[in-house]
Design a protein around this motif. Structure first.
Motif, PDB file in Angstrom:
ATOM      1  N   ARG A   9       0.725  -1.160   0.007  1.00  0.00           N
ATOM      2  CA  ARG A   9      -0.223   0.032   0.116  1.00  0.00           C
ATOM      3  C   ARG A   9       0.777   1.316   0.070  1.00  0.00           C
ATOM      4  O   ARG A   9       1.845   1.282   0.831  1.00  0.00           O
ATOM      5  CB  ARG A   9      -0.946   0.023   1.226  1.00  0.00           C
ATOM      6  CG  ARG A   9      -1.880   0.973   1.376  1.00  0.00           C
ATOM      7  CD  ARG A   9      -2.921   0.828   2.506  1.00  0.00           C
ATOM      8  NE  ARG A   9      -3.975   1.817   2.429  1.00  0.00           N
ATOM      9  CZ  ARG A   9      -4.633   2.028   3.494  1.00  0.00           C
ATOM     10  NH1 ARG A   9      -4.739   1.546   4.566  1.00  0.00           N
ATOM     11  NH2 ARG A   9      -5.777   3.091   3.450  1.00  0.00           N
TER      12      ARG A   9
ATOM     13  N   GLY B 224       1.525   3.131  -8.668  1.00  0.00           N
ATOM     14  CA  GLY B 224       0.961   2.153  -9.467  1.00  0.00           C
ATOM     15  C   GLY B 224       1.948   1.772 -10.502  1.00  0.00           C
ATOM     16  O   GLY B 224       2.710   2.507 -10.845  1.00  0.00           O
TER      17      GLY B 224
ATOM     18  N   GLY C 142      -4.784  -5.170  -8.744  1.00  0.00           N
ATOM     19  CA  GLY C 142      -3.745  -3.961  -9.145  1.00  0.00           C
ATOM     20  C   GLY C 142      -4.478  -3.093 -10.245  1.00  0.00           C
ATOM     21  O   GLY C 142      -3.441  -2.273 -10.652  1.00  0.00           O
TER      22      GLY C 142
ATOM     23  N   ALA D 224      -4.666   1.349  -9.228  1.00  0.00           N
ATOM     24  CA  ALA D 224      -3.587   2.387  -9.453  1.00  0.00           C
ATOM     25  C   ALA D 224      -3.129   2.497 -11.057  1.00  0.00           C
ATOM     26  O   ALA D 224      -2.555   3.250 -11.316  1.00  0.00           O
ATOM     27  CB  ALA D 224      -2.522   1.848  -8.601  1.00  0.00           C
TER      28      ALA D 224
ATOM     29  N   ARG E 268      -0.844   2.421  -4.790  1.00  0.00           N
ATOM     30  CA  ARG E 268      -1.456   1.176  -4.375  1.00  0.00           C
ATOM     31  C   ARG E 268      -2.359   1.295  -3.311  1.00  0.00           C
ATOM     32  O   ARG E 268      -1.889   2.125  -2.480  1.00  0.00           O
ATOM     33  CB  ARG E 268      -0.444   0.160  -4.176  1.00  0.00           C
ATOM     34  CG  ARG E 268       0.630  -0.353  -5.382  1.00  0.00           C
ATOM     35  CD  ARG E 268      -0.280  -0.780  -6.662  1.00  0.00           C
ATOM     36  NE  ARG E 268       0.619  -1.536  -7.650  1.00  0.00           N
ATOM     37  CZ  ARG E 268      -0.044  -1.806  -8.803  1.00  0.00           C
ATOM     38  NH1 ARG E 268      -0.846  -1.971  -9.001  1.00  0.00           N
ATOM     39  NH2 ARG E 268       0.934  -2.439  -9.658  1.00  0.00           N
TER      40      ARG E 268
END
Length: 232
Positions: A46, A50, A85, A88, A95
């Motif tokens: 986190r 991205g 995923g 992002a 993320r």
């Protein structure tokens, strides 16, 4: 079957690309690269920038966040045929969760630049992305509502019903079987409860005849689970 064709078939089962025609899925598959992760490996954390969006070919990935006091909330498992995923990758932000491989994972990765190019040049891919994000928002709202408002038995029944959609028909027309593939502690993280409470709720579902458990395998009575899922 050619590798690109087989990946296109898997893409056809995903929420993000499932609505696309085969020609469009082949176009997406041609932009992907194969990758893998070892059990326990952090794929991203986190707050990370991205990057790629991933398609799980084999294995299981836990998507989770941690509270300020260190408690984990595991809000989704990405199994074979699932995409993760994507947030992002689509908005260019960081993320929103940790992604950790719970098993050895084989995946296909699509770079953010390639995904954006597909969206910009193919309106069908753009529409699929919009629909996918709307579905994700609905699922998140439903999960938040379930944790806040519904008893654990109801949450557990709804979770098992979601797995029944991908399970094996046992032949009776009203029963579905699947391998749970996780410990009760992991299951507790997914439904927002303690392991002890999940154990008690699972015992309640078994006593009601909604599920039968043999080791890691669950056989679900779909009709009874549906009644329990609506009993809140």
């Amino acid at each position: 079957m050619a590798p690109g064709t087989s990946i296109a078939v898997v893409l056809g089962k995903t929420a993000l690309f499932g609505a696309l025609a085969q020609a469009d899925r082949l176009l997406v598959a041609g932009q992907m690269r194969r990758t893998g992760f070892s059990q326990g490996q952090t794929i991203f954390a986190r707050g990370d920038p991205g990057g790629d969006v991933y398609l799980v070919v084999e294995g299981c990935v836990r998507l989770s966040v941690f509270s300020s006091d260190g408690r984990a909330l595991s809000f989704k498992h990405a199994n074979a045929g699932d995409i993760f995923g994507e947030i992002a990758s689509l908005d260019g932000g960081v993320r929103t969760a940790d992604a950790i491989a719970l098993t050895r994972v084989e995946a296909m990765a699509l770079a953010r630049t390639r995904l954006n190019s597909l969206i910009e040049t193919n309106p069908r891919v753009a529409q699929a992305a919009i629909g996918f994000l709307c579905q994700r928002l609905r699922e998140t709202s439903e999960q938040s509502e379930a944790i806040a408002l519904h008893p654990i038995e109801v949450r557990l029944a709804r979770f098992f019903l979601s797995r029944c959609r991908y399970g094996e028909d046992s032949g009776s027309g009203n029963r579905s079987a699947f391998d749970l593939g996780m410990s009760q502690s992991e299951l507790a993280l997914l439904v927002g409860a303690s392991r002890q409470k999940v154990n008690a709720a699972l015992a309640h579902l078994q006593e009601a005849g909604a599920v039968e458990r043999t080791g890691d395998r669950l056989i679900c009575n779909v009709a009874k689970l549906q009644r329990m899922a609506l009993s809140a």
